[in-house]
Design a protein around this motif. Structure first.
Motif, mmCIF file in Angstrom:
data_model
loop_
_atom_site.group_PDB
_atom_site.id
_atom_site.type_symbol
_atom_site.label_atom_id
_atom_site.label_comp_id
_atom_site.label_asym_id
_atom_site.label_seq_id
_atom_site.Cartn_x
_atom_site.Cartn_y
_atom_site.Cartn_z
ATOM 1 N N ALA A 109 -10.570 6.522 3.712
ATOM 2 C CA ALA A 109 -10.374 5.770 4.957
ATOM 3 C C ALA A 109 -10.866 4.334 4.821
ATOM 4 C CB ALA A 109 -11.101 6.467 6.102
ATOM 5 N N ASN A 110 -12.055 4.163 4.262
ATOM 6 C CA ASN A 110 -12.621 2.813 4.155
ATOM 7 C C ASN A 110 -11.819 1.931 3.211
ATOM 8 O OD1 ASN A 110 -14.706 3.309 5.989
ATOM 9 N ND2 ASN A 110 -16.032 4.158 4.403
ATOM 10 N N ALA A 111 -11.259 2.518 2.157
ATOM 11 C CA ALA A 111 -10.429 1.745 1.223
ATOM 12 C C ALA A 111 -9.195 1.227 1.936
ATOM 13 C CB ALA A 111 -10.054 2.592 0.012
ATOM 14 N N ARG A 112 -8.582 2.050 2.776
ATOM 15 C CA ARG A 112 -7.382 1.617 3.488
ATOM 16 C C ARG A 112 -7.714 0.555 4.527
ATOM 17 N NH1 ARG A 112 -3.775 3.964 7.777
ATOM 18 N NH2 ARG A 112 -1.818 2.854 7.461
ATOM 19 N N LEU A 113 -8.833 0.720 5.226
ATOM 20 C CA LEU A 113 -9.234 -0.277 6.207
ATOM 21 C C LEU A 113 -9.537 -1.616 5.532
ATOM 22 C CD1 LEU A 113 -11.532 1.939 8.449
ATOM 23 C CD2 LEU A 113 -9.442 0.807 9.203
ATOM 24 N N ALA A 114 -10.220 -1.558 4.383
ATOM 25 C CA ALA A 114 -10.561 -2.791 3.665
ATOM 26 C C ALA A 114 -9.311 -3.498 3.172
ATOM 27 C CB ALA A 114 -11.488 -2.469 2.501
ATOM 28 N N LYS A 115 -8.344 -2.730 2.683
ATOM 29 C CA LYS A 115 -7.096 -3.317 2.204
ATOM 30 C C LYS A 115 -6.342 -3.992 3.334
ATOM 31 C CE LYS A 115 -2.823 -2.160 -0.274
ATOM 32 N NZ LYS A 115 -2.053 -1.067 -0.939
ATOM 33 N N ALA A 116 -6.304 -3.338 4.500
ATOM 34 C CA ALA A 116 -5.599 -3.907 5.638
ATOM 35 C C ALA A 116 -6.298 -5.158 6.140
ATOM 36 C CB ALA A 116 -5.494 -2.866 6.760
ATOM 37 N N ALA A 117 -7.626 -5.123 6.172
ATOM 38 C CA ALA A 117 -8.375 -6.286 6.631
ATOM 39 C C ALA A 117 -8.181 -7.480 5.695
ATOM 40 C CB ALA A 117 -9.862 -5.937 6.741
ATOM 41 N N ALA A 118 -8.123 -7.205 4.398
ATOM 42 C CA ALA A 118 -7.950 -8.270 3.416
ATOM 43 C C ALA A 118 -6.558 -8.907 3.517
ATOM 44 C CB ALA A 118 -8.177 -7.728 2.012
ATOM 45 N N ALA A 119 -5.584 -8.119 3.961
ATOM 46 C CA ALA A 119 -4.219 -8.617 4.049
ATOM 47 C C ALA A 119 -4.001 -9.495 5.266
ATOM 48 C CB ALA A 119 -3.234 -7.446 4.079
ATOM 49 N N ASP A 120 -4.898 -9.417 6.241
ATOM 50 C CA ASP A 120 -4.733 -10.232 7.458
ATOM 51 C C ASP A 120 -5.069 -11.704 7.201
ATOM 52 O OD1 ASP A 120 -3.931 -8.093 8.897
ATOM 53 O OD2 ASP A 120 -5.880 -7.654 9.792
#
Length: 340
Positions: A329-340
């Motif tokens: 879960a945290n990996a996906r959240l971090a990836k999404a946050a980095a893409a913003d």
């Protein structure tokens, strides 16, 4: 309506709605909207005090964020709580909660939970939008749990559920649907509920055994499926468990995340609740996207694949399944946050 902001570290928004006189009427927590608007339940039940109501709301909102992230949904995590017995539910109370939800301008999407139903959501929807009131997610939660239980059984070397003894704790919307799915799959089902008549009705419909709620945790089981309130596994109960697998529809099954280590030490396979009970959330997202029931069914059944991957990861690395799920879960959240 008197809506107040409650500052809570790690949360985007927490608002409380107070009735005239200052009593807590409801609380809404928006934990994280990195992946999309926060989906969350509307829970109504009694609490000992205001602090207990807020604490449960926050815990459920955090779990919803993890659920959405770990299972690949484009949704965030939130929750709401209306403290009080369901006998005190009125249209005016639901409309007040709806107005509090509307103050969040679409960042929180409510769905029915313990103590509320689709009619309640439609009443809330008179003053707030969007709401998920076009179908009960409970059967879909149960379908995902059944898929997760099968994944756990296969992890232990079983090819199917036939003959496995499964204890379902809670015979409400999710629990009763799960009982029927398990019985159809050939499992030996035991049912418990704090409302004895409810357990008896569900058990009679499939020929299951009724067990006193206080005795289910200590019965010899292949699978314990908690489908009522959380906090089932506690420091006091963890040593008394006589099951090989824990996988159910309840949220926050572990009273403390540290208990995952105890389950691992005892050789009990734990399907993280926020992953195995994601079927309802998947249904709601798919419904919002306009997909038909066959497409929804295929997507919900992928819960089994998620659980298989988590079990493999946890076994390979020698870590609790909760840590494996948090990592995902945290990996996906971090990836999404980095893409913003």
């Amino acid at each position: 309506m008197t809506v107040e902001e409650l500052p809570v570290e790690g949360f985007e928004r927490v608002v409380v709605d107070r009735a005239p006189g200052g009593a807590l009427r409801s609380v809404i927590a928006v934990h994280d909207t990195t992946l999309g608007p926060a989906l969350g339940g509307v829970r109504m039940r009694p609490y000992d005090n205001e602090e207990a109501a807020v604490a449960e709301c926050l815990a459920l909102a955090r779990a919803m964020t993890l659920k959405a992230a770990a299972t690949g949904l484009e949704l965030g995590g939130g929750w709401s709580v209306i403290p009080g017995d369901v006998s005190a539910k009125t249209p005016e109370l639901l409309l007040a909660h709806g107005r509090a939800i509307a103050s969040l301008a679409g960042r929180f999407i409510p769905v029915n939970d313990v103590g509320t139903d689709q009619d309640d959501l439609r009443k809330i929807g008179e003053v707030a939008a969007p709401v998920c009131a076009q179908g009960d997610p409970s059967p879909w939660t149960a379908l995902g749990v059944a898929a997760g239980i099968l994944a756990c059984a296969r992890h232990l070397g079983h090819t199917e559920l036939t003959g496995l003894r499964v204890g379902v704790q809670g015979a409400g919307h999710v629990g009763s649907a799960l009982v029927h799915l398990l019985a159809e799959a050939g499992a030996e089902v035991l049912v418990s509920d704090v409302v004895a008549e409810r357990a008896e009705t569900v058990a009679e419909s499939v020929g299951a055994e009724v067990v006193d709620p206080g005795a289910l945790l200590t019965r010899e089981l292949d699978v314990l499926a908690p489908c009522a309130l959380g906090g089932v596994v506690t420091p006091a109960s963890v040593g008394e468990l006589r099951c090989r697998v824990i996988a159910g529809g309840a949220n926050n099954v572990l009273a403390s995340t540290r208990l995952a280590e105890d389950l691992l030490a005892r050789g009990i396979v734990y399907a993280p609740d926020f992953c195995v009970n994601a079927g309802g959330a998947i249904f709601l997202q798919e419904q919002l996207l306009g997909h038909d029931h066959e497409a929804i069914r295929r997507r919900v059944l992928t819960v089994g694949e998620v659980i298989t991957d988590l079990l493999t990861h946890a076994t390979t690395d020698g870590i609790p399944t909760t840590q494996a799920a948090h990592d995902l879960a945290n990996a996906r959240l971090a990836k999404a946050a980095a893409a913003d």
